[in-house]
Design an enzyme around this catalytic site. Structure first.
Site, mmCIF file in Angstrom:
data_model
loop_
_atom_site.group_PDB
_atom_site.id
_atom_site.type_symbol
_atom_site.label_atom_id
_atom_site.label_comp_id
_atom_site.label_asym_id
_atom_site.label_seq_id
_atom_site.Cartn_x
_atom_site.Cartn_y
_atom_site.Cartn_z
ATOM 1 N N ASP A 110 -11.585 -11.612 6.387
ATOM 2 C CA ASP A 110 -10.190 -11.452 6.833
ATOM 3 C C ASP A 110 -10.079 -10.362 7.897
ATOM 4 O OD1 ASP A 110 -7.494 -12.047 6.929
ATOM 5 O OD2 ASP A 110 -6.966 -10.750 5.242
ATOM 6 N N VAL A 136 0.852 -1.190 0.000
ATOM 7 C CA VAL A 136 0.000 0.000 0.000
ATOM 8 C C VAL A 136 0.885 1.236 0.000
ATOM 9 C CG1 VAL A 136 -1.845 1.254 1.197
ATOM 10 C CG2 VAL A 136 -1.778 -1.249 1.271
#
Length: 306
Positions: A136, A26
Site C-alpha cells: 500500500d 491515528v
C-alpha cells in the site's frame, strides 16, 4: 464515533487526532510513566470483529516489529482493545505526509522527487530482504520532514511473502490509484508490486498527477491493468529521457520487466537525483590570443665597394 482524545487506553494517554483514513484513525499519545510521544493507530470498521482479519493482523504485527530501518516507522506495541479493536503503537514520525506536500507544492522539484523516491526504495529494499511486502505504497503512507527526509508508515496491511494467507472475504487492501495490475486481478503479489506503486508515486511527484486518474474507480482499475502510461516528460518537458526510462520500467504491466530489486532502483534514483541537482558545467571562457606582431623589417643597405 468512539471518543479517544483525553482517554487512557491500555497504558497510553491519548492526546490529539493526527489523521484518519478508511481503516482507522491515528492519534498522538504518551505512554504511562514516560514523556515521549508516540502514535497510536486504532483500526475500526465491521472487519475488526472478523476472527480471520484479527488473525492476519496479529501475524502482520509480528512481521512489522521485526523491521528496523531509519526509513521505516517502527512498531512498538500491539494489542486488541475490547470495544475498539486492533491498536498499533508506532514511533511518532516528524513532518507531514507526502499527500499534504503534493496538495500544496506539486509538481515537486525533480531532484527532490527523485531523492524521496530513492529513500522509499531503500526502505522497501530492507523490507523485501526480510520477506515483507508493503502492498500500500501511496503518498498518505510517506512522511516527509523539513529536511527532505522520508519514512514509510503503515506496514499494517503488509504480508510476509510466503507467510499467512488468511484474508477477509471481499477485503481489498490498498488504493486503486496506487495499486499494481496483479493486485487488481489474477496475479501474485511480490516485491515488484511495491516498485509499481512507488513508480506511480514518483510519477505524481514529478507531474502533479497520477498516470491513470479518473473520477470512476472502475476506470482507474481498467487503466492500471490495460493502459500503457505516457512518459512523465509528456506532461513536464524538462524531465530527461533517463528519468522517463526508470519510471516507465517501474510501471511495466508485467512484474518480470520491472527493476530487478528495490535496492537497484534506489541506487539509480539516487544517481539521477545527483545529476539533476548538479548545475551544468560552465564552459571555460574562450581566450583569443592575438597573432604575434611581426618584428619590424630592417633593410641593410648594400656594402659600398672599396
Amino acid at each position: 464515533m468512539f471518543k479517544f482524545e483525553g482517554r487512557t487506553i491500555g497504558r497510553y494517554q491519548i492526546r490529539e487526532r493526527l489523521g484518519q483514513g478508511g481503516m482507522g484513525a491515528v492519534f498522538s499519545a504518551i505512554p504511562e510513566g514516560q514523556d515521549r510521544e508516540v502514535a497510536i493507530k486504532f483500526l475500526f470498521g465491521p472487519f475488526t470483529a472478523d476472527p480471520e482479519f484479527l488473525t492476519r493482523m496479529r501475524h502482520e504485527a509480528r512481521v512489522i516489529a521485526s523491521l528496523e530501518h531509519p526509513r521505516i516507522v517502527r512498531l512498538l506495541d500491539y494489542w486488541e482493545e475490547p470495544e475498539i479493536g486492533p491498536c498499533l503503537v508506532m514511533e511518532l514520525a516528524q513532518g507531514e505526509d507526502l499527500r499534504c506536500l503534493l496538495d500544496r507544492e506539486a509538481p515537486l522539484a525533480i531532484p527532490l522527487a527523485l531523492s524521496l523516491g530513492a529513500q522509499v526504495a531503500e526502505a522497501l529494499s530492507h523490507a523485501h530482504q526480510r520477506g515483507v511486502i508493503h502492498r500500500d505504497i501511496k503518498p498518505e503512507n510517506l512522511m516527509v520532514d523539513d529536511f527532505g527526509q522520508v519514512v514509510v508508515t503503515d506496514f499494517g496491511i503488509a504480508r510476509a511473502a510466503g507467510g499467512s494467507r488468511v484474508t477477509r472475504t471481499g477485503f481489498m487492501p490498498g488504493t486503486p490509484d496506487y495499486m499494481a495490475p496483479e493486485q487488481l486481478g489474477p496475479g501474485q503479489v511480490e516485491p515488484a508490486t511495491d516498485l509499481y506503486s512507488l513508480g506511480l508515486v514518483i510519477f505524481e511527484m514529478l507531474t502533479g498527477q497520477t498516470p491513470f486518474r479518473s473520477e470512476y474507480v472502475a476506470e482507474v482499475i481498467h487503466r492500471q491493468v490495460y493502459q500503457a502510461p505516457v512518459p512523465p516528460s509528456m506532461l513536464r518537458p524538462e524531465i530527461p529521457p533517463e528519468i522517463d526510462r526508470v519510471i516507465l520500467s517501474c510501471l511495466a504491466k508485467s512484474a518480470d520487466t520491472r527493476p530487478p530489486s528495490a535496492q537497484l532502483l534506489a541506487q539509480e534514483l539516487s544517481r539521477l537525483a545527483r545529476l539533476t541537482l548538479a548545475p551544468p558545467a560552465t564552459p571555460a571562457p574562450l581566450t583569443l590570443t592575438p597573432p604575434a606582431t611581426p618584428a619590424p623589417l630592417t633593410l641593410t643597405p648594400p656594402a659600398t665597394p672599396a
